[in-house]
Motif scaffolding. Structure first.
Motif, PDB file in Angstrom:
ATOM      1  N   ALA A 117       6.575  -1.016  12.743  1.00 55.67           N
ATOM      2  CA  ALA A 117       5.697  -0.718  13.883  1.00 55.67           C
ATOM      3  C   ALA A 117       5.199  -2.019  14.503  1.00 55.67           C
ATOM      4  O   ALA A 117       4.848  -2.962  13.781  1.00 55.67           O
ATOM      5  N   PRO A 118       5.156  -2.080  15.826  1.00 52.00           N
ATOM      6  CA  PRO A 118       4.676  -3.300  16.499  1.00 52.00           C
ATOM      7  C   PRO A 118       3.166  -3.445  16.407  1.00 52.00           C
ATOM      8  O   PRO A 118       2.427  -2.454  16.431  1.00 52.00           O
ATOM      9  N   ILE A 119       2.705  -4.690  16.270  1.00 50.85           N
ATOM     10  CA  ILE A 119       1.271  -4.982  16.253  1.00 50.85           C
ATOM     11  C   ILE A 119       0.909  -5.670  17.565  1.00 50.85           C
ATOM     12  O   ILE A 119       1.276  -6.830  17.785  1.00 50.85           O
ATOM     13  N   PRO A 120       0.217  -4.969  18.467  1.00 50.60           N
ATOM     14  CA  PRO A 120      -0.187  -5.594  19.730  1.00 50.60           C
ATOM     15  C   PRO A 120      -1.533  -6.309  19.576  1.00 50.60           C
ATOM     16  O   PRO A 120      -2.452  -5.805  18.930  1.00 50.60           O
ATOM     17  N   ILE A 121      -1.616  -7.502  20.134  1.00 51.93           N
ATOM     18  CA  ILE A 121      -2.862  -8.259  20.153  1.00 51.93           C
ATOM     19  C   ILE A 121      -3.060  -8.775  21.572  1.00 51.93           C
ATOM     20  O   ILE A 121      -2.188  -9.454  22.121  1.00 51.93           O
ATOM     21  N   ARG A 122      -4.168  -8.428  22.163  1.00 53.63           N
ATOM     22  CA  ARG A 122      -4.465  -8.798  23.555  1.00 53.63           C
ATOM     23  C   ARG A 122      -3.376  -8.334  24.511  1.00 53.63           C
ATOM     24  O   ARG A 122      -2.986  -9.050  25.427  1.00 53.63           O
ATOM     25  N   GLY A 123      -2.879  -7.136  24.282  1.00 56.37           N
ATOM     26  CA  GLY A 123      -1.909  -6.554  25.192  1.00 56.37           C
ATOM     27  C   GLY A 123      -0.488  -7.039  25.019  1.00 56.37           C
ATOM     28  O   GLY A 123       0.415  -6.575  25.706  1.00 56.37           O
ATOM     29  N   LYS A 124      -0.240  -7.953  24.085  1.00 54.83           N
ATOM     30  CA  LYS A 124       1.107  -8.458  23.833  1.00 54.83           C
ATOM     31  C   LYS A 124       1.485  -8.190  22.381  1.00 54.83           C
ATOM     32  O   LYS A 124       0.639  -8.285  21.483  1.00 54.83           O
ATOM     33  N   ILE A 125       2.764  -7.881  22.155  1.00 57.82           N
ATOM     34  CA  ILE A 125       3.223  -7.669  20.775  1.00 57.82           C
ATOM     35  C   ILE A 125       3.222  -9.010  20.061  1.00 57.82           C
ATOM     36  O   ILE A 125       3.916  -9.942  20.464  1.00 57.82           O
ATOM     37  N   ASN A 126       2.434  -9.081  19.001  1.00 56.95           N
ATOM     38  CA  ASN A 126       2.245 -10.355  18.319  1.00 56.95           C
ATOM     39  C   ASN A 126       2.752 -10.355  16.890  1.00 56.95           C
ATOM     40  O   ASN A 126       2.665 -11.350  16.195  1.00 56.95           O
ATOM     41  N   GLY A 127       3.286  -9.191  16.441  1.00 54.48           N
ATOM     42  CA  GLY A 127       3.777  -9.129  15.074  1.00 54.48           C
ATOM     43  C   GLY A 127       4.253  -7.735  14.725  1.00 54.48           C
ATOM     44  O   GLY A 127       4.358  -6.861  15.594  1.00 54.48           O
ATOM     45  N   ILE A 128       4.559  -7.540  13.451  1.00 54.85           N
ATOM     46  CA  ILE A 128       5.067  -6.241  13.009  1.00 54.85           C
ATOM     47  C   ILE A 128       4.424  -5.836  11.678  1.00 54.85           C
ATOM     48  O   ILE A 128       4.109  -6.677  10.837  1.00 54.85           O
ATOM     49  N   ALA A 147       1.883   5.728  12.384  1.00 53.88           N
ATOM     50  CA  ALA A 147       2.030   4.340  11.938  1.00 53.88           C
ATOM     51  C   ALA A 147       1.825   3.375  13.105  1.00 53.88           C
ATOM     52  O   ALA A 147       1.207   2.310  12.953  1.00 53.88           O
ATOM     53  N   ALA A 148       2.364   3.738  14.285  1.00 54.97           N
ATOM     54  CA  ALA A 148       2.204   2.894  15.468  1.00 54.97           C
ATOM     55  C   ALA A 148       0.728   2.792  15.855  1.00 54.97           C
ATOM     56  O   ALA A 148       0.242   1.715  16.244  1.00 54.97           O
ATOM     57  N   ALA A 149       0.003   3.911  15.743  1.00 53.30           N
ATOM     58  CA  ALA A 149      -1.424   3.905  16.064  1.00 53.30           C
ATOM     59  C   ALA A 149      -2.207   3.036  15.078  1.00 53.30           C
ATOM     60  O   ALA A 149      -3.121   2.288  15.460  1.00 53.30           O
ATOM     61  N   LEU A 150      -1.812   3.100  13.797  1.00 47.91           N
ATOM     62  CA  LEU A 150      -2.459   2.255  12.797  1.00 47.91           C
ATOM     63  C   LEU A 150      -2.172   0.781  13.061  1.00 47.91           C
ATOM     64  O   LEU A 150      -3.058  -0.072  12.922  1.00 47.91           O
ATOM     65  N   ALA A 151      -0.925   0.461  13.452  1.00 51.76           N
ATOM     66  CA  ALA A 151      -0.564  -0.923  13.752  1.00 51.76           C
ATOM     67  C   ALA A 151      -1.387  -1.446  14.931  1.00 51.76           C
ATOM     68  O   ALA A 151      -1.786  -2.615  14.957  1.00 51.76           O
ATOM     69  N   GLU A 152      -1.654  -0.558  15.887  1.00 49.84           N
ATOM     70  CA  GLU A 152      -2.483  -0.955  17.032  1.00 49.84           C
ATOM     71  C   GLU A 152      -3.905  -1.270  16.578  1.00 49.84           C
ATOM     72  O   GLU A 152      -4.518  -2.241  17.040  1.00 49.84           O
ATOM     73  N   GLN A 153      -4.431  -0.460  15.673  1.00 54.09           N
ATOM     74  CA  GLN A 153      -5.751  -0.739  15.117  1.00 54.09           C
ATOM     75  C   GLN A 153      -5.752  -2.036  14.311  1.00 54.09           C
ATOM     76  O   GLN A 153      -6.737  -2.776  14.306  1.00 54.09           O
TER      77      GLN A 153
END
Length: 346
Positions: A117-128, A147-153
């Motif tokens: 799942a992608p991890i977005p930070i400040r509107g940009k994908i910054n990790g996984i 899982a994607a929602a958790l990664a966003e959190q």
């Protein structure tokens, strides 16, 4: 509905947990240990892009062996590339899926299925965020979305921790600038002031070492005036006047060297590797706007210095210039007083 209600409760619980801490490392560890319990997977990892945006760096992991974690870079994996574009990827048969680069390592580790799942930070994908199981599992769309929602959190929690960390670092730097400035104002001998600076900075910036070099007026070359944390062999490796970094520094510009063992701005790569020097941040020391030397900070690890680090480096270098000017003026006054006393009739 019952399953969705349970997932919502779990989502709220884990969000509370991972946003409760403001320490980045603690946040990473909480995520990789808590999420597997909730989603009933066996392992988890977090990888974030380094400041260059080209390489994924492992920040935290749970449930996996060091052998598996050190199997090699995963930056070019198809599943990773898709996740870095913002698309969660579910792989049910990791050992035989073409999107996995190290199938044999997965077999040996017993990994059957992977959810990325992608991890977005400040509107940009910054990790996984990667979730791994040792029993084959077909992740359903709801689990993937969850899982994607958790990664966003996770991204929100990481950013909050980073902001707090940056604010704390700025506060520490401000305190250090004030302390060094006060010490400079109270101390006259130049050697004492320079020794204070090179010994104080490693503590404040978590450095391996620090040095100050000034241009010797009679030779026009840089001469070591103060050093902390380095061996005599490294300090005597040779002159720095011909380094490209020195050229820019004496033009009044700070220079960041992420890798002292290979960077074109430096000459002594083998010596840096032998000494255990990772990165260097150098700033010009000026007196009345004229560069007269440089202040270099050296780390044991490879580090990308932030704008806060660079601004602090320039501020301390400026204070060093003030200290030098004060010492010069003080010495001139002492010499004049000595001359006056010597000329008085006895």
């Amino acid at each position: 509905m019952k399953l969705q209600s349970e997932y919502l409760r779990l989502f709220i619980d884990i969000t509370k947990v991972i946003t409760a801490s403001l320490d980045p490392k603690e946040v990473f560890d909480l995520i990789v240990n808590k999420i597997p319990q909730i989603l009933h997977v066996d392992a988890a990892t977090i990888r974030l892009l380094d400041p260059s945006g080209q390489k994924l760096v492992l920040e935290a992991a749970s449930g996996l062996s060091d052998t598996y974690l050190n199997r090699g870079p995963i930056d070019a994996k198809e599943s990773v590339l898709k996740a870095l574009e913002g698309t969660p990827i579910a792989i049910s048969d990791a050992a035989n899926d073409s999107r996995i680069d190290y199938p044999e390592a997965a077999r040996q580790e017993g990994i059957q299925s992977i959810l990325v799942a992608p991890i977005p930070i400040r509107g940009k994908i910054n990790g996984i965020l990667r979730l791994l199981t040792r029993t084959r599992r077909e992740f359903n769309p709801f689990e993937v979305e969850f899982a994607a929602a958790l990664a966003e959190q996770c991204g929100i929690a990481i950013e909050n921790a980073r902001i707090h960390d940056e604010q704390q670092r700025q506060l520490n730097y401000f305190k250090a600038v004030c302390e060094i400035g006060r010490a400079i104002g109270e101390t006259r001998p130049l050697d004492t002031v320079l020794d204070l600076i090179v010994s104080r900075l490693p503590e404040v910036m978590n450095l391996k070492a620090c040095t100050i070099r000034l241009i010797e007026s009679s030779k026009g070359q840089l001469e070591l005036k103060a050093a902390y944390g380095l061996s005599r062999n490294y300090l005597e490796r040779g002159p720095l006047d011909d380094e490209l970094a020195t050229y820019f520094i004496l033009k009044g510009e700070p220079v960041v060297i992420p890798d002292a063992t290979t960077d074109v701005h430096t000459l002594y790569h083998r010596e840096a590797a032998s000494e255990g020097v990772g990165s260097i941040l150098a700033a010009p020391i000026s007196v009345k706007g004229e560069p007269i030397g440089m202040l270099r900070r050296l780390t044991a690890e490879f580090r990308f210095f932030s704008s806060t680090d660079i601004n602090f480096a320039m501020a301390v270098a400026e204070q060093s210039g003030v200290a030098i000017q004060n010492a010069i003026d003080y010495q001139k006054m002492q010499d004049l007083l000595n001359e006056c006393n010597a000329s008085k009739p006895t």
